[in-house]
Design an enzyme around this catalytic site. Structure first.
Site, PDB file in Angstrom:
ATOM      1  N   CYS A   1       0.759  -1.250   0.000  1.00 17.40           N
ATOM      2  CA  CYS A   1       0.000   0.000   0.000  1.00 17.40           C
ATOM      3  C   CYS A   1       0.791   1.302   0.000  1.00 17.40           C
ATOM      4  O   CYS A   1       0.491   2.198  -0.789  1.00 17.40           O
ATOM      5  CB  CYS A   1      -1.005   0.006   1.141  1.00 17.40           C
ATOM      6  SG  CYS A   1      -0.334  -0.297   2.763  1.00 17.40           S
TER       7      CYS A   1
ATOM      8  N   HIS B   1      -1.453   6.878   4.770  1.00 22.36           N
ATOM      9  CA  HIS B   1      -0.293   5.979   4.788  1.00 22.36           C
ATOM     10  C   HIS B   1       0.899   6.497   3.990  1.00 22.36           C
ATOM     11  O   HIS B   1       1.649   5.710   3.417  1.00 22.36           O
ATOM     12  CB  HIS B   1      -0.684   4.582   4.320  1.00 22.36           C
ATOM     13  CG  HIS B   1       0.111   3.519   5.039  1.00 22.36           C
ATOM     14  ND1 HIS B   1      -0.137   2.174   4.929  1.00 22.36           N
ATOM     15  CD2 HIS B   1       1.175   3.616   5.893  1.00 22.36           C
ATOM     16  CE1 HIS B   1       0.705   1.477   5.662  1.00 22.36           C
ATOM     17  NE2 HIS B   1       1.522   2.348   6.268  1.00 22.36           N
TER      18      HIS B   1
END
Length: 467
Positions: free
Chosen positions: A78, A139
């Site tokens: 990710c 993130h």
């Protein structure tokens, strides 16, 4: 000699494709709504082959729009994948291919993040006059200097990293925080309610910004990184595939609510909606997600890790019920969105993405803008695709085949037949295509001449608990 009607039509079509794309649109700039699920696999929704999960809203979205069946993210995990969406560049080019600790993704309270000097797609769109927001998982750095509000987003509501990064033995991390802008509003957040809360927040945002062009980036937290994904009471225990299926069916509900809101607000005729995933479903025992019919699982450079489902919808602009089987990538959203907004991408740095608007409108002459697509694992180049061919590179001690392996991704989608011995010319051509990537982006110990640095802070601060 008189030209045939077909010849004239083809010529006019090519002329239109060469024009700046915003001129072919309505005078109003479109709203841009990008939904990115977390770890959802290629075969996890009905319109991409799932028989386990009920996804009527996504299936309907595909019927009313376009399926992207050769759509790639730049990484099988990710953080680097999301960095590419924001910058239109390969993760290694922007230094987001690995964490400060050598892991594949950033962990909480990390001194590393997306460099503030990077020009994100949010900054490009903001410059073009768009309202911008992110609702969901970021993130790309949890320190103040790296938060979305410092990277072009007017507002932020979500968790700063993965849903599984919670306090436990050996991990002295802060309670999983739900943030609004730069403040923690809930910690630890109830992960069962994230999809529901994100959906409500997204609809509220569209209601408040219906009279101006907006960019809504909705990176969902689910099905997520935990081995038991989360869902609200209305969906928990209701699917045929345990918690994984529950979470996907709630994600389908979410998309249905958002599309219904666009219609209710009279926005669907001027809103481009793209739905996808940040990488493929990870390997679990017993299996939860599915990347079928692709080979492999998330977190590496297999097709199952980096080829993800994509659905595009814009009534009147994107044709209905069409499948695009041309290679395109999440990096391409950056220049495509910029052009639709009437702006340009930065010219002082390399942007790896290409404008794919001709593909999204279904032009019969449109082809992939990529001569080559590169599969990186952290800083190592592991494979390259060009046209129908994918070549896995021999990587010696780094893990991989001892000799090049070649697969026809069109005729052999499951990669069952290594045909390198039958096509030495193709192998040689793809090997040659790797050299420009090594020189520009990098590979292993070789630093790319056009690579950029990530951001760093000297002192890190854990997120405080909510009051």
């Amino acid at each position: 000699m008189l030209l045939s009607i077909r010849t004239v039509a083809r010529g006019l079509l090519l002329l239109v494709m060469l024009l700046p794309h915003p001129l072919s649109l309505a005078s109003e700039r479109p709203n841009l709504l990008l939904v990115v699920c977390d770890n959802l696999g290629y075969g996890d929704v009905g319109c991409f082959g799932s028989t386990l999960h009920r996804t009527p809203h996504l299936d309907q979205m595909a019927a009313e729009g376009m399926k992207l069946t050769h759509f790639y993210v730049s990484s099988g995990v990710c953080t680097p994948s999301r960095a590419s969406i924001m910058t239109g560049s390969y993760p290694l080019r922007v230094g987001m291919h690995v964490s400060d600790l050598g892991h594949k993704v950033l962990q909480p309270v990390s001194p590393k993040g997306l460099h503030p000097n990077e020009v994100t797609i949010a900054e490009v769109l903001k410059e073009a006059g768009y309202a911008t927001t992110i609702i969901g998982k970021w993130h790309l750095g949890d320190q103040p200097e790296f938060l979305p509000t410092r990277q072009g987003f007017d507002s932020y509501f979500g968790i700063p990293y993965s849903d599984d990064m919670t306090q436990r033995e050996g991990k002295p991390w802060p309670p999983l925080p739900l943030m609004r802008n730069e403040e923690v509003v809930d910690a630890p957040v109830d992960r069962n309610l994230l999809t529901k809360r994100y959906t409500e927040e997204a609809i509220r945002y569209m209601e408040e910004h219906r009279d101006e062009p907006f960019f809504l980036y909705l990176p969902q937290a689910m099905p997520g990184s935990t081995r038991a994904p989360y869902a609200s009471d209305a969906f928990r225990g209701k699917s045929q595939n345990g918690p994984w299926g529950d979470s996907i069916e709630e994600l389908d509900w979410s998309m249905g609510e958002i599309l219904a809101a666009l219609k209710r607000l009279d926005l669907e005729e001027n809103t481009l909606v793209i739905w996808t995933s940040d990488n493929g479903a990870p390997r679990r025992n017993p299996p939860q997600g599915s990347n079928k019919p692709l080979k492999g699982w998330g977190y590496d450079t297999s097709e199952g890790a980096m080829r993800v489902p994509g659905i595009v919808r814009w009534p009147g602009r994107v044709p209905e019920g069409v499948v695009c089987d041309e290679l395109c990538t999440a990096m391409d959203l950056y220049p495509t969105f910029a052009n639709l907004a009437g702006d340009e991408v930065p010219d002082d740095r390399v942007i790896d993405g290409r404008d794919i608007w001709p593909l999204l409108t279904g032009h019969p002459e449109a082809e992939s803008p990529h001569e080559a697509f590169y599969y990186y694992d952290r800083g190592d180049l592991r494979a390259v695709r060009s046209g129908q061919w994918k070549l896995y590179l021999p990587t010696d001690a780094r893990g991989g085949p001892d000799a090049p392996e070649l697969y026809d991704l069109v005729g052999d989608i499951a990669e069952e037949q290594n045909v390198a011995g039958d096509h030495p010319d193709v192998v040689a051509r793809l090997l040659a295509l790797c050299e420009p990537a090594r020189e520009s982006i990098g590979d292993g110990d070789q630093t790319g001449r056009e690579a950029r640095e990530p951001g760093w802070v000297e002192n890190v601060t854990p997120r405080a608990k909510a009051d």
